[in-house]
Structure formats: structure tokens, C-alpha cells
Design a protein around this motif. Structure first.
Motif, short mmCIF file in Angstrom:
data_model
loop_
_atom_site.label_atom_id
_atom_site.label_comp_id
_atom_site.label_asym_id
_atom_site.label_seq_id
_atom_site.Cartn_x
_atom_site.Cartn_y
_atom_site.Cartn_z
N GLU A 124 0.68 72.92 52.14
CA GLU A 124 -0.30 71.83 52.18
C GLU A 124 0.04 70.88 53.31
O GLU A 124 1.21 70.57 53.54
CB GLU A 124 -0.29 71.06 50.85
N ILE A 125 -1.00 70.41 54.01
CA ILE A 125 -0.83 69.45 55.09
C ILE A 125 -1.34 68.11 54.59
O ILE A 125 -2.47 68.00 54.13
CB ILE A 125 -1.59 69.88 56.35
N THR A 126 -0.49 67.08 54.66
CA THR A 126 -0.84 65.75 54.19
C THR A 126 -0.74 64.78 55.36
O THR A 126 0.26 64.76 56.05
CB THR A 126 0.12 65.29 53.08
N GLY A 127 -1.79 64.00 55.57
CA GLY A 127 -1.78 63.01 56.64
C GLY A 127 -3.15 62.92 57.29
O GLY A 127 -3.85 63.92 57.42
N ILE A 128 -3.53 61.73 57.70
CA ILE A 128 -4.84 61.52 58.31
C ILE A 128 -4.87 62.19 59.67
O ILE A 128 -4.00 61.96 60.52
CB ILE A 128 -5.15 60.01 58.43
N GLY A 129 -5.85 63.06 59.88
CA GLY A 129 -6.00 63.76 61.15
C GLY A 129 -5.14 65.00 61.29
O GLY A 129 -5.24 65.70 62.28
N TYR A 130 -4.30 65.28 60.30
CA TYR A 130 -3.47 66.48 60.36
C TYR A 130 -4.30 67.65 59.86
O TYR A 130 -4.91 67.59 58.80
CB TYR A 130 -2.24 66.34 59.45
N ARG A 131 -4.32 68.74 60.63
CA ARG A 131 -5.11 69.90 60.22
C ARG A 131 -4.58 71.16 60.91
O ARG A 131 -3.75 71.08 61.80
CB ARG A 131 -6.59 69.70 60.52
N ALA A 132 -5.12 72.30 60.46
CA ALA A 132 -4.72 73.58 61.03
C ALA A 132 -5.95 74.47 61.17
O ALA A 132 -6.91 74.34 60.40
CB ALA A 132 -3.70 74.26 60.13
N ALA B 128 -2.62 84.72 57.78
CA ALA B 128 -2.85 83.35 57.31
C ALA B 128 -4.33 83.09 57.11
O ALA B 128 -5.17 83.64 57.83
CB ALA B 128 -2.27 82.35 58.30
N LYS B 129 -4.62 82.25 56.12
CA LYS B 129 -5.97 81.76 55.88
C LYS B 129 -5.88 80.24 55.72
O LYS B 129 -4.91 79.73 55.15
CB LYS B 129 -6.56 82.34 54.59
N VAL B 130 -6.88 79.54 56.22
CA VAL B 130 -6.94 78.09 56.09
C VAL B 130 -8.22 77.76 55.33
O VAL B 130 -9.27 78.33 55.61
CB VAL B 130 -6.91 77.40 57.47
N ASP B 131 -8.14 76.83 54.37
CA ASP B 131 -9.33 76.46 53.61
C ASP B 131 -10.30 75.66 54.46
O ASP B 131 -10.02 75.31 55.60
CB ASP B 131 -8.94 75.70 52.34
N GLU B 132 -11.47 75.36 53.89
CA GLU B 132 -12.51 74.68 54.67
C GLU B 132 -12.14 73.25 55.04
O GLU B 132 -12.63 72.71 56.02
CB GLU B 132 -13.85 74.70 53.91
N GLN C 253 -9.22 72.46 56.07
CA GLN C 253 -8.19 72.67 57.09
C GLN C 253 -6.87 71.99 56.73
O GLN C 253 -6.10 71.62 57.60
CB GLN C 253 -8.67 72.20 58.46
N THR C 254 -6.60 71.83 55.43
CA THR C 254 -5.35 71.20 55.02
C THR C 254 -4.49 72.09 54.13
O THR C 254 -3.40 71.70 53.76
CB THR C 254 -5.63 69.89 54.25
N THR C 255 -4.97 73.27 53.77
CA THR C 255 -4.20 74.19 52.95
C THR C 255 -4.11 75.53 53.68
O THR C 255 -5.12 76.12 54.02
CB THR C 255 -4.86 74.39 51.57
N ILE C 256 -2.88 75.99 53.89
CA ILE C 256 -2.64 77.26 54.58
C ILE C 256 -2.09 78.24 53.55
O ILE C 256 -1.13 77.92 52.84
CB ILE C 256 -1.60 77.09 55.71
N THR C 257 -2.68 79.43 53.48
CA THR C 257 -2.19 80.47 52.60
C THR C 257 -1.65 81.61 53.46
O THR C 257 -2.40 82.25 54.18
CB THR C 257 -3.31 81.00 51.68
N LEU C 258 -0.35 81.81 53.39
CA LEU C 258 0.31 82.90 54.12
C LEU C 258 0.46 84.08 53.18
O LEU C 258 0.79 83.90 52.00
CB LEU C 258 1.69 82.47 54.61
N SER C 259 0.22 85.29 53.68
CA SER C 259 0.38 86.47 52.83
C SER C 259 1.03 87.59 53.63
O SER C 259 0.86 87.69 54.84
CB SER C 259 -0.95 86.92 52.26
N GLY C 260 1.78 88.44 52.91
CA GLY C 260 2.45 89.57 53.53
C GLY C 260 3.19 90.39 52.50
O GLY C 260 3.20 90.06 51.31
N ILE C 261 3.83 91.47 52.94
CA ILE C 261 4.54 92.34 52.01
C ILE C 261 6.04 92.11 52.01
O ILE C 261 6.72 92.49 51.07
CB ILE C 261 4.23 93.83 52.30
#
Length: 180
Positions: A88-96, A123-127, A129-137
Motif C-alpha cells: 500500500e502507498i500512503t501519502g498525498i500525491g504518491y502513486r504507482a 504486478a497489478k495496480v488498482d484504479e 494507483q495506491t495498492t500494488i499486488t505482486l504475484s509470482g511462483i
């Protein structure tokens, strides 16, 4: 005997385990991983269960017995269901934003930061742009990538701004008191 090492690893349907000398190769619907067993540890496949045995009772062999079992169990789970890590990204203007195999971060610095994802991690980012979901094996690789991303802007001790793992609680400091 190691409590973890003596437990058998259940092999789910659709996962193939191949043992050659000291090399264990695990193939599944999500991909393929391999692991070289340490000296003194032997693997055997009996009735869709993977068993690990050690040659001696030395302290090193006992430790490696449990370690090898845990790593092989993680490999079996990784190729069958995979792993996810949420940041999770927390902060005003912080995004991915995800662009191909890169994540572009805006984290309050004077420039955007491009983070290249290694092979095997997506990686996937939600709409918002503050939550990043990383996936792998590969559990180890996924955890290392998540730690490297978190390191780009660790959570601030006073306001809590930055990148953190989902569900992570940050204890904030009080800061300065106002004028009297």
C-alpha cells in the motif's frame, strides 16, 4: 529428528516432481522451479508425497533438513497456486503505474522512479494507483522484490507516509508540541 523436516509434502494433482541425484525439479500449471538439495539430505517420492531424510544427526544436518523441506514445500505451493504480496502507498500525491515490466512510482521525490520487475514477478495496480499486488511462483524472489519496492520510500515515523505491506501497522511518533 526435525519436526518440520519429517513431515511429508503433499503433491497436488497437476504437479510433477522429478528427482535426479541432488536436484529436485517441480513443474506445475503456473511454471517450473528447481532446487539442489544440500549434502546429507535425500529426497524420495512415495505415493504422491515427497519425503526428505537426512544422513546424520549433526546440528547442521538437522537444520538443513527442515530448511530443505520448507523450501520444497514453498516450491510445490508456488507452481500450483502461486504467491501474492500486496503493498500500500500512503501519502498525498504518491502513486504507482505499471508500464510493461516496469512500475513507475511518484513518491514525492523530484523525479519519478522506474522499478524494473525481474522475470517471474508480475504486478497489478488498482484504479486509485495506491495498492500494488505482486504475484509470482517463487516465494523468496517475490518477498525480495516487495522489500526492494518498500525500500524506495519506507514509511515515515511521524506521518506514516510511504510504502508499506498491506495490513502492516506503523507506530507513529508524537512529534513536536505546539507553542505555549
Amino acid at each position: 529428528m526435525s519436526r518440520i523436516g519429517k513431515q511429508p509434502i503433499e503433491i497436488p494433482q497437476g504437479v510433477n516432481v522429478e528427482i535426479r541425484n541432488d536436484m529436485v525439479r517441480v513443474k506445475g500449471p503456473k511454471g517450473e522451479l528447481s532446487y539442489t538439495l544440500p549434502d546429507g539430505i535425500r529426497a524420495s517420492l512415495i505415493d504422491s508425497k515427497l519425503l526428505l531424510e537426512r544422513g546424520s544427526d549433526t546440528k547442521v544436518d538437522r537444520a538443513l533438513h527442515g530448511l530443505a523441506r520448507s523450501l520444497l514445500s514453498n516450491m510445490v505451493k508456488g507452481v500450483s497456486t502461486g504467491y501474492e504480496r500486496v503493498l500500500e502507498i500512503t501519502g498525498i500525491g504518491y502513486r504507482a503505474q505499471v508500464k510493461g515490466n516496469k512500475i513507475v512510482f511518484t513518491l514525492g521525490y523530484s523525479h519519478p522512479i522506474e522499478f524494473e520487475l525481474p522475470l517471474g514477478v508480475s504486478a497489478k495496480v488498482d484504479e486509485k494507483q495506491t495498492t500494488i499486488t505482486l504475484s509470482g511462483i517463487d516465494k523468496q524472489l517475490l518477498g525480495q522484490v516487495a522489500a526492494n519496492i518498500k525500500e524506495l520510500r519506507a514509511p515515515d515515523a511521524y506521518k506514516g507516509k510511504g510504502i508499506r505491506y498491506a495490513g502492516e501497522r506503523i507506530k507513529l511518533k508524537a512529534g513536536k508540541t505546539g507553542k505555549k
